[in-house]
Design a protein around this motif. Sequence first.
Motif, PDB file in Angstrom:
ATOM      1  N   GLU A 210       0.825  -1.218   0.000  1.00 49.06           N
ATOM      2  CA  GLU A 210       0.000   0.000   0.000  1.00 49.06           C
ATOM      3  C   GLU A 210       0.858   1.267   0.000  1.00 49.06           C
ATOM      4  O   GLU A 210       0.562   2.241   0.699  1.00 49.06           O
ATOM      5  N   VAL A 211       1.923   1.224  -0.791  1.00 52.44           N
ATOM      6  CA  VAL A 211       2.792   2.383  -0.962  1.00 52.44           C
ATOM      7  C   VAL A 211       2.719   2.819  -2.420  1.00 52.44           C
ATOM      8  O   VAL A 211       2.865   1.997  -3.335  1.00 52.44           O
ATOM      9  N   SER A 212       2.463   4.088  -2.665  1.00 51.47           N
ATOM     10  CA  SER A 212       2.398   4.607  -4.022  1.00 51.47           C
ATOM     11  C   SER A 212       3.798   4.743  -4.591  1.00 51.47           C
ATOM     12  O   SER A 212       4.648   5.451  -4.032  1.00 51.47           O
ATOM     13  N   ALA A 213       4.061   4.057  -5.683  1.00 51.31           N
ATOM     14  CA  ALA A 213       5.377   4.105  -6.323  1.00 51.31           C
ATOM     15  C   ALA A 213       5.194   3.857  -7.816  1.00 51.31           C
ATOM     16  O   ALA A 213       4.838   2.757  -8.232  1.00 51.31           O
ATOM     17  N   GLU A 214       5.431   4.889  -8.607  1.00 49.94           N
ATOM     18  CA  GLU A 214       5.248   4.780 -10.042  1.00 49.94           C
ATOM     19  C   GLU A 214       6.509   5.226 -10.779  1.00 49.94           C
ATOM     20  O   GLU A 214       7.240   6.092 -10.312  1.00 49.94           O
ATOM     21  N   ARG A 215       6.739   4.593 -11.915  1.00 45.25           N
ATOM     22  CA  ARG A 215       7.844   4.955 -12.814  1.00 45.25           C
ATOM     23  C   ARG A 215       9.168   4.996 -12.068  1.00 45.25           C
ATOM     24  O   ARG A 215       9.932   5.949 -12.167  1.00 45.25           O
ATOM     25  N   LEU A 216       9.415   3.950 -11.331  1.00 45.36           N
ATOM     26  CA  LEU A 216      10.665   3.869 -10.587  1.00 45.36           C
ATOM     27  C   LEU A 216      11.842   3.699 -11.550  1.00 45.36           C
ATOM     28  O   LEU A 216      11.739   3.006 -12.565  1.00 45.36           O
ATOM     29  N   GLN A 217      12.953   4.296 -11.220  1.00 45.20           N
ATOM     30  CA  GLN A 217      14.145   4.197 -12.057  1.00 45.20           C
ATOM     31  C   GLN A 217      15.291   3.591 -11.258  1.00 45.20           C
ATOM     32  O   GLN A 217      15.254   3.540 -10.027  1.00 45.20           O
ATOM     33  N   GLY A 218      16.285   3.126 -11.969  1.00 45.88           N
ATOM     34  CA  GLY A 218      17.439   2.527 -11.328  1.00 45.88           C
ATOM     35  C   GLY A 218      18.190   1.653 -12.303  1.00 45.88           C
ATOM     36  O   GLY A 218      17.817   1.528 -13.476  1.00 45.88           O
ATOM     37  N   MET A 219      19.246   1.032 -11.837  1.00 42.93           N
ATOM     38  CA  MET A 219      20.039   0.150 -12.687  1.00 42.93           C
ATOM     39  C   MET A 219      19.193  -1.018 -13.174  1.00 42.93           C
ATOM     40  O   MET A 219      18.383  -1.572 -12.426  1.00 42.93           O
ATOM     41  N   LEU A 220      19.395  -1.391 -14.446  1.00 45.70           N
ATOM     42  CA  LEU A 220      18.603  -2.439 -15.087  1.00 45.70           C
ATOM     43  C   LEU A 220      19.525  -3.584 -15.477  1.00 45.70           C
ATOM     44  O   LEU A 220      20.612  -3.369 -16.019  1.00 45.70           O
ATOM     45  N   PHE A 221      19.071  -4.819 -15.220  1.00 47.99           N
ATOM     46  CA  PHE A 221      19.884  -6.010 -15.484  1.00 47.99           C
ATOM     47  C   PHE A 221      19.080  -7.019 -16.300  1.00 47.99           C
ATOM     48  O   PHE A 221      17.862  -7.101 -16.178  1.00 47.99           O
TER      49      PHE A 221
END
Length: 298
Positions: A210-221
């Motif tokens: 129940e935490v709003s989190a959209e379009r998260l970014q970061g390192m991709l593997f």
Amino acid sequence: MIAPRRFLPSISSLLALEAVDRLGSASAAAEDLNLTQSAISRQLKQLEQQMEVDLIARDQMRMQLTPGGANYAKEARVILSRLAQASIKLRANPDGGSLNLSILASFGLHWLAPRLKDFVAQHPGITVNLQTHNLPFSFEAGTAQAAIHYGTRDWPGVQYLPLMPKHVLPVCAPDFLSAPLAEPADLLGYPLLHLETHPDCWEQWFALHEVSAERLQGMLFDQSSAMTQAAVHGLGIALLPTFLAESEITAGRLQLAISGAPVSLGEYFLVWPPDHADDYPLIQFRNWLVAQIATEEF
């Protein structure tokens, strides 16, 4: 049901057609197949007579297949390749055959591989050949008879055997955090590591908390193994399957980034095309998997 005999050309004529298509001339095909050029021409003529279709564009100075002939040659190449693979498998495993299984690397290496010794002991006549894949693929384009699939029942044209839920844990290097975080929302303040085959895993995890989190970014593997090593070296927090996370935690290379029970983000399945459903090696492997899963807690 096999098609009528008149639609089943000889292997030699298909080999001639495939070689001409691949090499571009009757002389090159003859050298490749250790035949004479006239023998290649006879094979193609016999094939045309049997199919009642022109395969060679004879108004050309150079032997060239018609568009229909070229398409037929490509289909023949696939069939001949599969037949050759089947022959190799038969010679290598005359007693039980073999199973070509396409696996997800993390699941295959960390859950399946350690247990395969038991299957081999129970079925010494069956060889399991492992291939890895990251994304859904076409059974028609490869040699796999079955595959490990993660997610939902969204793979069309296959049959499913549910295996287990994919439970995940947020983990990081022991020196990345002095102590596990208190609240799920706290993780948003740290670099999060992402897997390109399942780029929305973190969004799903936060939604379950129940935490709003959209379009998260970061390192991709592209591989869980690479993402795991990135977490081990302190590059961020990774969501790993429990069978991978727990072994890394036990070894002291990772720790929980937040206290709490693992959550499920999907399910693992064994999938196979219907035309392989009655393959003896696959039947035995399915039965073994069912027995293995019945002894474990998820």
